[in-house]
Enzyme design. Structure first.
Site, PDB file in Angstrom:
ATOM      1  N   LEU A  18     -11.454   4.682   9.658  1.00 58.56           N
ATOM      2  CA  LEU A  18      -9.859   4.228   9.163  1.00 58.56           C
ATOM      3  C   LEU A  18      -9.950   3.420   8.175  1.00 58.56           C
ATOM      4  CD1 LEU A  18      -7.129   4.608  10.495  1.00 58.56           C
ATOM      5  CD2 LEU A  18      -7.364   2.477  11.572  1.00 58.56           C
ATOM      6  N   HIS A  19     -10.160   4.190   6.773  1.00 55.21           N
ATOM      7  CA  HIS A  19     -10.363   3.469   5.607  1.00 55.21           C
ATOM      8  C   HIS A  19      -9.035   3.736   4.690  1.00 55.21           C
ATOM      9  CE1 HIS A  19     -10.645   7.392   3.381  1.00 55.21           C
ATOM     10  NE2 HIS A  19     -11.503   8.016   4.169  1.00 55.21           N
ATOM     11  N   THR A  20      -9.116   3.490   3.561  1.00 52.29           N
ATOM     12  CA  THR A  20      -7.739   3.455   2.800  1.00 52.29           C
ATOM     13  C   THR A  20      -6.815   4.301   3.105  1.00 52.29           C
ATOM     14  OG1 THR A  20      -8.658   1.900   1.198  1.00 52.29           O
ATOM     15  CG2 THR A  20      -6.556   2.659   0.541  1.00 52.29           C
TER      16      THR A  20
END
Lengths: 88, 575
Positions: free
Chosen positions: A14-16
């Site tokens: 769940l990155h940017t």
């Protein structure tokens, strides 16, 4: 209140970018929306909160919705996660 | 006493000795004071207003990015927009103002600081570079909270060596450059704008220096960028040892060019070597007696210097001043070339440019879509043209049509200026940069509309071979596709009598220079740092021998074989 276990299928967790997609979708609903991961619960409408969770690929989280449109919110957000945030 | 040394990576060469000017990342001076209960509401409102303005600005940035870059980059701005108005963050700031009676700037700084350190802790390998850079957002909101528009610019009172974490291009240019003796940063890159500017101004610059805080307490240091060292705890003996090198460097720094640039090869064939430049201050100290002219004046640097597109009068003064200091020598002004990297510099944003996707946007195409910008610039150039020998060059030309449209605009401006009785040169030349693959098919029709061609080898390599700028381009110079493309331009040019120049890093490479000469190039434009060596190489060339290499080069089927033809020739030449 509704809750469901979801799994992050994205290659990089769940990155940017997925977090941006998630918060944007969550913000469309009136209900309170929370994500619980490793015992930490955060407001799913807060990108900073989501990023601080640093959810790694393959992890399972609890999605909790509470409010007038809690069912729709749960379905929509679960679908978004299943579709890898429409990014991959 | 033994001298303590620190190491770094050279971004710009040179040796200097001087005092340290240390400033924290971004020089955010945060006013901290407790407020009264009666002020709570007003303070919170002030904060919400700063958030609102910041969000609005980011919306504009996003539009620009979406229009001119791509959806991917727009998503980065989306994340910043969400972060700038993050509801949990806003709640925490409000809480802190009310519970701890902190003023808004202080509370906001503390809350963001907490998020930053939490994000830093969570950074595992795969998360690195995938998180939002909160620094930028923080800077923006605090800027609007404080209303002190100069807080970002360090105030230097005496010439010093700047030590800081990272420097923005705007920050560098805003520092009156005769106050900056040298630069030392923790983060930076060779091709960062700060890096390019440092080399342009001949400011020694070392990056990737660890524990820069240690330099905070030093009064004087020696920055030896040539050997990638910083000497701290120095005494007069140390300074004495360096005196000669420091003086030599100062001499070079002031008198950039000391010898007359070669104008012919060893066997007497005329050869033009022009200079690339981008700043008025860079041109002023040049001695017109020693050089042949400016082959590429990058006008977009004026925008970097001003952090906006300057108005007609400012541009006019700049162009006039360049022309006046060059006497009658030709100065080729390339109109604004806003590529992806330049746009980002203007917006003072730091987006990682790891992707090799080539951007189609920039050059004359962009200017024609934004005719106000182009018209203002052409008017300024025409007005300045009476002060010297100005030529206009269009970057990244794709289609002949772009020349037609520009010519039409020039005609209209000429009429306008005549009506207003403003003088301008009637004979100003117009040239096209050849640096895209599509324009290679339109050379014949294009040649009827231009006075000269200038080949931009950096972008041409990108278009023809398709690798990103991040990859070492030197190897691309030797690609057969490049040589064939250049040969094609030369042939068209010779047929219709349009001169061809090469500007770009390829001309500075001694081997590539031989290759270019072999296939018929007799005019190049190079940066000041390469001028002396290119001049020496040209003066030692025997074109009758070099021309024999044309056939093997044009028949070669790989970069490696071209490279070996050129290096073998060079070795024979030396022995």
């Amino acid at each position: 209140m509704q809750s469901r276990e979801i799994q992050i299928l994205n290659k990089h967790g769940l990155h940017t970018r997925p977090a941006t997609a998630f918060v944007t979708e969550a913000s469309k609903y009136k209900s309170e929306i929370m994500l619980e991961y490793n015992g930490v619960k955060v407001n799913a409408k807060s990108i900073l909160g989501l990023l601080v969770l640093a959810v790694e690929p393959g992890s399972k989280l609890m999605l909790i919705t509470d409010g007038p449109d809690e069912e729709e919110a749960l379905e929509a957000l679960h679908k978004l996660v299943k579709n890898k945030f429409n990014l991959e | 006493m033994t001298v303590k040394k620190k190491k770094g990576i050279q971004i710009s060469r040179g040796v200097v000795h001087g005092p340290v000017f240390y400033f924290e990342k971004g020089q955010l001076s945060i006013p901290r004071h407790r407020i009264k209960e009666a002020e709570f509401d007003a303070e919170v409102d002030r904060f919400l207003e700063a958030v609102r303005i910041s969000k609005e600005e980011l919306t504009q940035v996003r539009d620009l990015v979406l229009d001119h870059l791509d959806e991917d980059h727009a998503r980065i701005i989306d994340a910043q927009m969400l972060a700038v108005q993050d509801e949990e963050m806003v709640k925490s700031v409000k809480d802190m103002v009310i519970r701890e009676k902190k003023n808004a700037s202080w509370a906001y700084f503390d809350v963001m600081d907490r998020y930053e350190s939490m994000l830093l802790q969570t950074l595992s390998d795969f998360f690195q570079d995938r998180t939002v850079d909160l620094h930028d957002i923080k800077k923006r909101v605090l800027y609007h909270l404080q209303g002190d528009k100069s807080s970002d610019i360090p105030k230097i009172t005496k010439p010093s060596i700047i030590v800081t974490e990272k420097i923005s291009p705007g920050g560098l240019i805003n520092i009156k450059h005769n106050m900056v003796l040298g630069l030392i940063t923790k983060e930076g890159g060779y091709n960062s704008h700060a890096g390019i500017l440092a080399r342009a101004f001949r400011i020694p610059y070392l990056s990737d220096v660890i524990d820069i805080e240690e330099l905070n307490n030093c009064s004087e240091i020696i920055l030896d960028a040539d050997n990638e060292e910083i000497l701290i705890d120095i005494d007069s003996d140390d300074v004495h040892r360096y005196t000669k090198r420091i003086r030599n460097f100062q001499k070079q720094r002031i008198q950039i060019i000391t010898d007359k640039v070669a104008s012919a090869t060893k066997n007497g064939e005329p050869f033009h070597i022009y200079l690339n430049a981008g700043f008025v201050d860079e041109v002023k100290p040049l001695n017109p007696e020693l050089i042949q002219g400016i082959g590429l004046f990058r006008t977009e640097y004026l925008c970097i210097a001003e952090n906006k597109i300057p108005d007609e009068e400012t541009q006019f003064q700049a162009y006039k001043s360049v022309l006046q200091s060059m006497g009658n020598l030709p100065v080729i002004f390339r109109v604004f070339d806003f590529g992806r990297d330049k746009l980002l510099a203007l917006l003072d944003m730091e987006i990682i440019q790891e992707d090799h996707v080539f951007d189609e946007w920039g050059g004359i195409g962009f200017l024609l879509e934004n005719p106000d910008i182009l018209k203002t610039q052409l008017r300024a150039l025409l007005r300045a043209s009476v002060y010297g020998n100005a030529k206009i060059m269009l970057p990244l030309v794709m289609f002949t049509e772009e020349l037609r449209q520009t010519n039409k605009m020039l005609d209209n401006i000429r009429k306008e200026l005549s009506r207003e009785s403003i003088p301008f040169s009637q004979t100003i030349e117009l040239g096209a940069m050849i640096e895209t693959s599509s324009v290679l098919d339109e050379l014949d029709s294009l040649s009827n509309l231009v006075d000269f061609f200038s080949i931009g080898t950096n972008d041409l390599a990108l278009y023809l071979i398709g690798s990103g700028r991040a990859v070492d381009l030197t190897k691309n110079y030797y690609h057969p596709k490049i040589f064939h493309a250049i040969k094609k331009v030369i042939q068209v040019g010779q047929r219709v009598g349009v001169p061809v120049n090469v500007c770009g890093e390829m001309a500075s490479d001694p081997y590539a220079l031989i290759g270019l000469t072999a296939i018929g190039i007799r005019s190049v434009s190079v940066g000041t740092s390469a001028l002396e060596s290119v001049s020496k190489h040209v003066a030692s060339m025997d074109t009758t021998q070099i021309e024999k290499l044309a056939d093997p080069i044009l028949k070669a089927d790989s970069p490696a074989s071209i490279y070996s033809i050129l290096t073998q020739y060079q070795q024979k030449d030396i022995t």
